[in-house]
Scaffold this active site. Structure first.
Site, PDB file in Angstrom:
ATOM      1  N   ALA A 159      36.477  52.715 135.849  1.00 25.71           N
ATOM      2  CA  ALA A 159      36.987  54.093 135.875  1.00 25.71           C
ATOM      3  C   ALA A 159      36.706  54.735 137.229  1.00 25.71           C
ATOM      4  O   ALA A 159      37.571  55.418 137.803  1.00 25.71           O
ATOM      5  CB  ALA A 159      36.350  54.912 134.754  1.00 25.71           C
ATOM      6  N   TYR A 160      35.507  54.540 137.743  1.00 25.32           N
ATOM      7  CA  TYR A 160      35.162  55.083 139.058  1.00 25.32           C
ATOM      8  C   TYR A 160      36.041  54.446 140.129  1.00 25.32           C
ATOM      9  O   TYR A 160      36.560  55.134 141.017  1.00 25.32           O
ATOM     10  CB  TYR A 160      33.685  54.818 139.344  1.00 25.32           C
ATOM     11  CG  TYR A 160      33.189  55.449 140.633  1.00 25.32           C
ATOM     12  CD1 TYR A 160      32.797  56.783 140.664  1.00 25.32           C
ATOM     13  CD2 TYR A 160      33.118  54.704 141.810  1.00 25.32           C
ATOM     14  CE1 TYR A 160      32.339  57.363 141.843  1.00 25.32           C
ATOM     15  CE2 TYR A 160      32.671  55.280 142.982  1.00 25.32           C
ATOM     16  CZ  TYR A 160      32.283  56.604 142.993  1.00 25.32           C
ATOM     17  OH  TYR A 160      31.846  57.177 144.172  1.00 25.32           O
TER      18      TYR A 160
END
Length: 278
Positions: A159-160
């Protein structure tokens, strides 16, 4: 540094998100040191109030509690800054979180929350402040904080990685659009920190391999002074040459039609090691 763009002149106005700590605070401190008026945007609380109190000793600051994931919050930030000081010449979209919401098929709400801050927070900042900077007729600089993870996508926090890959792509498009619209009077820059000791590292003492946030801030200003778009920061463990080779390997996955993220694929470990040592 020789001569930073006029946007950084004394009494000009800067806005920094994620300014209560880490790289955001270090950049805000450097801008206050240049004599700029600096608006500090971060979540409400003691950290923001403390940062504002410390920086106010050396200059003129404005603390505005802001959730960058909220478009209306960022527009309220813009309106408060313009009411107070009338214009903005430097915008630093730095706010981000590093929590790991899980695998690509897990925890949709966690993914949305992270993307809301790390990616949409950058869009909200640009879309709130850039129109006046473009129309104003004076020099301006926009800095968006990305990450090397947005380029090489290491396993561990997809996600990052996605959020920072989005910041990279968006900032590249922003730089082109600003060049077309203003002839580089307003410029965009992508800050790509290395391993940096901040609250996101979740360590009480600075690791030897990490740079300080202040080193990143100084490197960023030096890079903008040179006119760099990609502000690719080293650290005490990884130099630029190593970063360049890792990034070249990542791009060559597409050209060579290798499996995704072949750097971490067992069938390509020997090839990657040989490439890095060549």
């Amino acid at each position: 540094m020789t001569q930073l763009p006029h946007a950084f002149a004394a009494d000009q106005v800067a806005v920094v998100t994620g300014a209560a700590s880490g790289i955001g605070y270090a950049l805000a401190s450097r801008l206050v040191g240049l004599g700029m008026k600096v608006a500090l945007a971060d979540t409400a609380g003691d950290r923001l109030e403390g940062a504002a109190a410390r920086l106010a000793v050396g200059g003129e600051v404005l603390a505005v509690a802001t959730d960058v994931a909220s478009r209306s919050d960022v527009e309220r930030l813009r309106d408060q800054v313009l009411r107070t000081w009338g214009s903005v010449s430097v915008l630093v979209n730095n706010a981000a979180i590093g929590q790991n919401p899980g695998l690509p098929w897990e925890n949709g709400g966690g993914w949305e929350a992270l993307l809301g801050i790390n990616l949409m927070g950058v869009l909200h900042g640009v879309q709130a402040f850039a129109p006046a900077m473009v129309e104003g007729g004076t020099p301006g600089v926009i800095v968006n904080t990305g990450s090397k993870q947005g380029i090489t996508s290491p396993p561990g926090n997809p996600a990052y990685n996605l959020s920072k890959a989005g910041v990279r792509s968006y900032t590249e498009s922003l730089a082109h659009a600003l060049r077309e619209a203003t002839g580089n009077r307003v410029s965009a820059h992508l800050l790509i920190p290395g391993f940096t000791f901040t609250g996101m590292t979740n360590q009480s003492e600075k690791p030897d391999a990490a740079w300080t946030a202040e080193q990143v801030a100084d490197f960023a200003l030096e890079s903008i002074d040179r006119g760099d778009f990609y502000i690719l920061c080293p650290d005490n463990d990884v130099d630029r040459a190593t970063d360049e080779k890792r990034m070249r390997w990542a791009m060559d996955d597409i050209i060579a039609n290798r499996p995704a993220l072949s750097r971490w694929h067992p069938d390509y470990k020997a090839a990657f090691d040989a490439f890095m040592s060549s």
